[in-house]
Design an enzyme around this catalytic site. Sequence first.
Site, mmCIF file in Angstrom:
data_model
loop_
_atom_site.group_PDB
_atom_site.id
_atom_site.type_symbol
_atom_site.label_atom_id
_atom_site.label_comp_id
_atom_site.label_asym_id
_atom_site.label_seq_id
_atom_site.Cartn_x
_atom_site.Cartn_y
_atom_site.Cartn_z
ATOM 1 N N ARG A 83 1.095 -1.438 0.001
ATOM 2 C CA ARG A 83 0.297 -0.302 -0.040
ATOM 3 C C ARG A 83 0.919 1.097 -0.043
ATOM 4 O O ARG A 83 1.969 1.406 0.554
ATOM 5 C CB ARG A 83 -0.667 0.570 0.791
ATOM 6 C CG ARG A 83 -1.989 1.484 0.902
ATOM 7 C CD ARG A 83 -2.768 1.426 1.926
ATOM 8 N NE ARG A 83 -3.262 2.822 2.018
ATOM 9 C CZ ARG A 83 -4.677 3.063 2.385
ATOM 10 N NH1 ARG A 83 -5.142 2.310 2.726
ATOM 11 N NH2 ARG A 83 -4.813 4.643 3.101
ATOM 12 N N ARG A 92 -3.939 5.549 -3.673
ATOM 13 C CA ARG A 92 -3.535 4.494 -3.551
ATOM 14 C C ARG A 92 -3.317 3.066 -4.392
ATOM 15 O O ARG A 92 -4.616 3.418 -5.433
ATOM 16 C CB ARG A 92 -4.382 4.599 -2.215
ATOM 17 C CG ARG A 92 -6.164 4.658 -2.254
ATOM 18 C CD ARG A 92 -6.700 5.621 -2.067
ATOM 19 N NE ARG A 92 -6.734 6.367 -1.478
ATOM 20 C CZ ARG A 92 -6.663 6.559 -0.149
ATOM 21 N NH1 ARG A 92 -7.597 5.939 0.294
ATOM 22 N NH2 ARG A 92 -6.580 7.771 0.522
ATOM 23 N N ASP A 95 -6.773 0.299 -0.886
ATOM 24 C CA ASP A 95 -7.776 0.399 0.511
ATOM 25 C C ASP A 95 -8.920 -0.170 0.445
ATOM 26 O O ASP A 95 -9.799 -0.924 -0.022
ATOM 27 C CB ASP A 95 -8.344 1.866 0.004
ATOM 28 C CG ASP A 95 -8.564 2.839 1.884
ATOM 29 O OD1 ASP A 95 -8.074 2.750 2.080
ATOM 30 O OD2 ASP A 95 -9.715 4.037 1.260
ATOM 31 N N ASP A 97 -11.891 -0.734 3.069
ATOM 32 C CA ASP A 97 -12.933 -0.334 4.128
ATOM 33 C C ASP A 97 -13.507 -1.075 4.549
ATOM 34 O O ASP A 97 -14.219 -1.343 4.151
ATOM 35 C CB ASP A 97 -13.341 0.812 3.388
ATOM 36 C CG ASP A 97 -12.359 2.334 3.437
ATOM 37 O OD1 ASP A 97 -11.393 2.252 3.778
ATOM 38 O OD2 ASP A 97 -13.319 2.833 2.600
HETATM 39 N N1 ROI Z 1 -12.443 8.239 -5.686
HETATM 40 C C1 ROI Z 1 -13.038 7.147 -6.107
HETATM 41 N N2 ROI Z 1 -13.592 7.392 -7.095
HETATM 42 N N3 ROI Z 1 -13.336 5.757 -5.455
HETATM 43 C C2 ROI Z 1 -12.588 5.742 -4.145
HETATM 44 O O1 ROI Z 1 -12.473 4.284 -3.243
HETATM 45 C C3 ROI Z 1 -11.824 6.589 -3.932
HETATM 46 N N4 ROI Z 1 -11.220 6.915 -2.150
HETATM 47 C C4 ROI Z 1 -11.202 7.293 -1.682
HETATM 48 C C5 ROI Z 1 -11.123 8.762 -2.451
HETATM 49 C C6 ROI Z 1 -9.902 9.412 -2.030
HETATM 50 C C7 ROI Z 1 -11.533 9.793 -0.931
HETATM 51 N N5 ROI Z 1 -11.554 8.465 -3.692
HETATM 52 C C8 ROI Z 1 -12.081 8.218 -4.086
HETATM 53 O O2 ROI Z 1 -9.916 7.607 -0.726
#
Ligand code: ROI
Length: 163
Positions: A83, A92, A95, A97
Amino acid sequence: MPAIYIGMGANLGDPLLTLQQAAAALGQHPELHQVRCSSFYSSSPMGPADQPDYVNAVVAAESSLPPHDVLDLLQQIEQQFGRVRLRHWGERTLDLDLLLYGNDIIRTERLTVPHPGLTERDFVILPLAELAPDLKLPDGQTLDTLAAAVKTAPSAHDLQKIT
Ligand code: ROI
């Protein structure tokens, strides 16, 4: 065993491959059961616009691990994929979550569940609704209702199903 839902996002390297491999890693984890993955979607970035488009998907599972142990395992997988996060709300490699943990509401320093962005992010709602249209959030909203609202609103992130 509580149902858990995991949001996946990536926009560096080969994001589709990364998410497919992350979904496979979740599927092979001994503490996660009945693992299912949504379709993969491309989406334009929420946050700074000068970053590559994202690929997003959601994974459903069942687990008897406590929520913070689920968080630990998600962070381990993020680390396995090297990461990299360059800036806040920026690009990134991977991610992961924890979106939902059964019907629990959790607020600790490390973890907020339901994920605070869940109800505003089309790139989370649509893949989640695919896996669990009848799912109710702890506040009683159903995913179907949220998904219908997203579909009638102009797509904020130009969401496209890729596979
Ligand atoms: N924007 C999109 N389209 N998809 C994401 O997974 C995503 N993840 C984030 C931020 C930077 C808020 N923007 C994102 O963490």
